[in-house]
Design a protein around this motif. Structure first.
Motif, PDB file in Angstrom:
ATOM      1  N   ASN A 125       0.009   5.344  -0.319  1.00 49.93           N
ATOM      2  CA  ASN A 125      -0.752   5.683   0.878  1.00 49.93           C
ATOM      3  C   ASN A 125       0.183   6.055   2.019  1.00 49.93           C
ATOM      4  O   ASN A 125       1.280   5.526   2.139  1.00 49.93           O
ATOM      5  CB  ASN A 125      -1.615   4.505   1.331  1.00 49.93           C
ATOM      6  N   CYS A 168       0.832  -1.214   0.000  1.00 52.08           N
ATOM      7  CA  CYS A 168       0.000   0.000   0.000  1.00 52.08           C
ATOM      8  C   CYS A 168       0.864   1.260   0.000  1.00 52.08           C
ATOM      9  O   CYS A 168       0.522   2.244  -0.645  1.00 52.08           O
ATOM     10  CB  CYS A 168      -0.928   0.010   1.216  1.00 52.08           C
ATOM     11  N   ARG A 191       0.627   2.110  -3.991  1.00 53.62           N
ATOM     12  CA  ARG A 191      -0.504   3.033  -4.008  1.00 53.62           C
ATOM     13  C   ARG A 191      -0.143   4.419  -3.517  1.00 53.62           C
ATOM     14  O   ARG A 191      -0.919   5.347  -3.705  1.00 53.62           O
ATOM     15  CB  ARG A 191      -1.626   2.485  -3.136  1.00 53.62           C
TER      16      ARG A 191
END
Length: 181
Positions: free
Chosen positions: A171, A165, A169
């Protein structure tokens, strides 16, 4: 000549650590609800079924209303040597099912995530945005471990999911931790 002080009988006062309990006497203690208001509680002795009931007394700590309720509970305890009916009737909260029962050995991670999303959809207090957030959090988990048995998912796999993540991504830690919750 030394002054003699009167003997004062203390019915029950809060006990500090390490003091032996007085037999037959229920003690009350001070508790607060976080907003600065204090109230009294009675903790009853351990029952045969293993629970230890607690009664919240009405009114402020050591107010006449609280002391009257304490006297009523203490009177019942001394007379019948049982829990008062207003305390005994409280039902014990059911324990949540174990993880293995919920996951039912043999379900994959993808199946468990889909089952959770279906459950969230049936809940009346969940908005579409909350369900979308759950689906967003589950997507990399299903991508990485979708076909693996859900029971075998451990801390190492969750650390890999966090790393995925963060790197794939983009994040931040707060988003990842809220998704993990």
């Amino acid at each position: 000549m030394a002054k003699r002080s009167k003997k004062v009988e203390v019915v029950a006062r809060p006990r500090g650590r390490g003091r032996k309990a007085r037999t037959g006497v229920l003690s009350y203690f001070k508790a607060n609800n976080g907003s600065g208001k204090t109230y009294g509680k009675i903790r009853y002795p351990r029952q045969p079924d293993g629970r230890r009931p607690t009664e919240v007394l009405p009114g402020a700590y050591e107010s006449p209303e609280m002391m009257a309720a304490y006297g009523r509970s203490m009177g019942h305890w001394l007379t019948y040597k049982t829990l008062p009916p207003w305390v005994a009737e409280k039902t014990r909260r059911a324990k949540p099912p174990s993880v293995r029962k919920v996951l039912k050995v043999g379900k994959t991670v993808a199946q468990v995530c889909e089952q959770f999303l279906e459950h969230e959809k049936t809940m009346q207090n969940k908005s579409a945005g909350e369900i979308r957030n759950c689906r967003y959090a589950f997507a990399p988990l299903v991508k990485l471990y979708g076909d693996e048995p859900a029971v075998e998912l451990g801390a190492g796999e969750l650390i890999r999911w966090q790393r995925h993540c963060r790197e794939e991504r983009g994040n931040c830690a707060n988003t990842i931790n809220s998704n993990a919750g």
